[in-house]
Enzyme design. Structure first.
Site, PDB file in Angstrom:
ATOM      1  N   PHE A 181      -9.857   8.973  19.116  1.00 58.06           N
ATOM      2  CA  PHE A 181      -9.398   7.703  18.576  1.00 58.06           C
ATOM      3  C   PHE A 181      -8.583   7.984  17.327  1.00 58.06           C
ATOM      4  CE2 PHE A 181      -9.192   3.541  16.791  1.00 58.06           C
ATOM      5  CZ  PHE A 181      -8.969   2.778  17.926  1.00 58.06           C
ATOM      6  N   VAL A 182      -7.285   7.690  17.409  1.00 61.62           N
ATOM      7  CA  VAL A 182      -6.368   8.034  16.316  1.00 61.62           C
ATOM      8  C   VAL A 182      -5.981   6.805  15.496  1.00 61.62           C
ATOM      9  CG1 VAL A 182      -5.433  10.132  17.347  1.00 61.62           C
ATOM     10  CG2 VAL A 182      -4.444   7.908  17.959  1.00 61.62           C
ATOM     11  N   ASP A 217      -1.822   4.909  26.207  1.00 60.89           N
ATOM     12  CA  ASP A 217      -3.186   5.374  26.473  1.00 60.89           C
ATOM     13  C   ASP A 217      -3.465   5.232  27.968  1.00 60.89           C
ATOM     14  OD1 ASP A 217      -5.834   6.172  25.814  1.00 60.89           O
ATOM     15  OD2 ASP A 217      -6.458   4.132  25.411  1.00 60.89           O
ATOM     16  N   LYS A 259       0.926  -4.911  16.754  1.00 62.69           N
ATOM     17  CA  LYS A 259       1.417  -4.496  15.463  1.00 62.69           C
ATOM     18  C   LYS A 259       1.658  -2.993  15.385  1.00 62.69           C
ATOM     19  CE  LYS A 259      -1.719  -7.725  13.212  1.00 62.69           C
ATOM     20  NZ  LYS A 259      -2.927  -7.759  12.368  1.00 62.69           N
ATOM     21  N   ARG A 304      -3.598   1.365   9.167  1.00 67.34           N
ATOM     22  CA  ARG A 304      -2.212   1.331   9.667  1.00 67.34           C
ATOM     23  C   ARG A 304      -1.229   1.916   8.662  1.00 67.34           C
ATOM     24  NH1 ARG A 304      -1.967  -1.912  14.307  1.00 67.34           N
ATOM     25  NH2 ARG A 304      -3.351  -3.707  14.342  1.00 67.34           N
ATOM     26  N   LYS A 341      -1.366   9.803  25.341  1.00 67.58           N
ATOM     27  CA  LYS A 341      -2.633  10.429  25.756  1.00 67.58           C
ATOM     28  C   LYS A 341      -2.598  10.525  27.279  1.00 67.58           C
ATOM     29  CE  LYS A 341      -5.558   8.250  22.200  1.00 67.58           C
ATOM     30  NZ  LYS A 341      -6.649   7.247  22.057  1.00 67.58           N
ATOM     31  N   GLU A 374       6.454   1.760  21.222  1.00 72.30           N
ATOM     32  CA  GLU A 374       4.994   1.573  21.215  1.00 72.30           C
ATOM     33  C   GLU A 374       4.351   2.638  20.318  1.00 72.30           C
ATOM     34  OE1 GLU A 374       2.466  -0.041  21.285  1.00 72.30           O
ATOM     35  OE2 GLU A 374       1.713  -0.482  23.268  1.00 72.30           O
TER      36      GLU A 374
HETATM   37  P1  IMP Z   1      -3.409   1.101  26.839  1.00 71.21           P
HETATM   38  O1  IMP Z   1      -3.194  -0.215  27.476  1.00 71.21           O
HETATM   39  O2  IMP Z   1      -4.763   1.669  27.181  1.00 71.21           O
HETATM   40  O3  IMP Z   1      -2.301   2.101  27.117  1.00 71.21           O
HETATM   41  O4  IMP Z   1      -3.523   0.858  25.292  1.00 71.21           O
HETATM   42  C1  IMP Z   1      -2.455   0.856  24.479  1.00 71.21           C
HETATM   43  C2  IMP Z   1      -2.766   0.238  23.143  1.00 71.21           C
HETATM   44  O5  IMP Z   1      -4.122   0.429  22.749  1.00 71.21           O
HETATM   45  C3  IMP Z   1      -1.941   0.939  22.108  1.00 71.21           C
HETATM   46  O6  IMP Z   1      -0.730   0.276  21.922  1.00 71.21           O
HETATM   47  C4  IMP Z   1      -2.809   0.897  20.894  1.00 71.21           C
HETATM   48  O7  IMP Z   1      -2.521  -0.260  20.146  1.00 71.21           O
HETATM   49  C5  IMP Z   1      -4.209   0.825  21.408  1.00 71.21           C
HETATM   50  N1  IMP Z   1      -4.832   2.162  21.348  1.00 71.21           N
HETATM   51  C6  IMP Z   1      -5.028   3.052  22.344  1.00 71.21           C
HETATM   52  N2  IMP Z   1      -5.597   4.178  21.901  1.00 71.21           N
HETATM   53  C7  IMP Z   1      -5.749   4.008  20.556  1.00 71.21           C
HETATM   54  C8  IMP Z   1      -6.240   4.860  19.512  1.00 71.21           C
HETATM   55  O8  IMP Z   1      -6.663   6.009  19.696  1.00 71.21           O
HETATM   56  N3  IMP Z   1      -6.210   4.331  18.249  1.00 71.21           N
HETATM   57  C9  IMP Z   1      -5.735   3.089  17.968  1.00 71.21           C
HETATM   58  N4  IMP Z   1      -5.263   2.253  18.921  1.00 71.21           N
HETATM   59  C10 IMP Z   1      -5.266   2.722  20.204  1.00 71.21           C
HETATM   60 MG    MG Z   2      -0.418  -1.301  20.264  1.00 72.93          MG
END
Ligand code: IMP
Ligand code: MG
Length: 178
Positions: free
Chosen positions: A154-155, A105, A45, A167, A133, A101
């Protein structure tokens, strides 16, 4: 991490700064895709607020579709396991696809998604992320369009959640660790 219902986000990026940056990105994307039609793929979402503002500022024609993946559950740590919960309706073959996206992260989620979408033979495939990030990356993936590089916090807000909350905030905030 604290209970989401008790968290109070601290502002990191203002509403005005987000709006200005989204306009810049829309301008850049519109120039890059001039004369083409975009297929914008929002990852639900988290991307919906960013996507809604972004696409309304594009000057190229666009078709919008969404896909839902789950990787986190209610936790704030990545599991490395990505599941497609809702797939796209539109075929990608021969299309100029822009995946949108909220946050890049570790990159595990987007890497999995991108590898899967490539198999559907799009003409081109690029990534726009509201936040990046870079220091957290665990797999080799880069976004083509980045709203903001953010610190390892954590954002929340502008689509991003903490336990499904926040959100709808028009700004981006962060949750302080206890
Ligand atoms: P990744 O697989 O670690 O790159 O995670 C990506 C997904 O994790 C993002 O699309 C976000 O939905 C969620 N995510 C990663 N960091 C945060 C954060 O700081 N706050 C909220 N959701 C996060
Ligand atoms: Mg996401």
């Amino acid at each position: 991490m604290i209970d989401p219902s008790k968290a109070t986000p601290k502002e990191l990026i203002s509403e005005a700064a987000i709006q200005a940056r989204v306009s810049e990105l829309a301008g850049q994307i519109s120039r890059d895709y001039a004369g083409r039609e975009l297929l914008v793929v929002g990852i639900l979402k988290g991307s919906w607020v960013f996507l809604a503002d972004l696409v309304r500022r594009l000057t190229v024609p666009a078709v919008i579709d969404f896909m839902t993946v789950s990787s986190y559950g209610a936790s704030t740590k990545t599991s490395g396991v990505v599941k497609i919960v809702l797939d796209l309706k539109c075929p990608l073959e021969g299309r100029d696809v822009l995946v949108v996206e909220d946050i890049l992260d570790t990159g595990l989620t987007l890497k999995y998604i991108i590898d899967g979408l490539k198999l559907r033979k799009p003409r081109s495939l690029k990534i726009a992320t509201l936040m990046d990030k870079p220091e957290r990356r665990r797999v080799d993936i880069k976004a083509d369009y980045i709203g903001f590089a953010v610190p390892d916090k954590f954002v929340v807000g502008y689509g991003a959640d903490f336990g499904e909350r926040f959100r709808h905030l028009p700004y981006i905030g962060y949750i302080e660790e206890e």
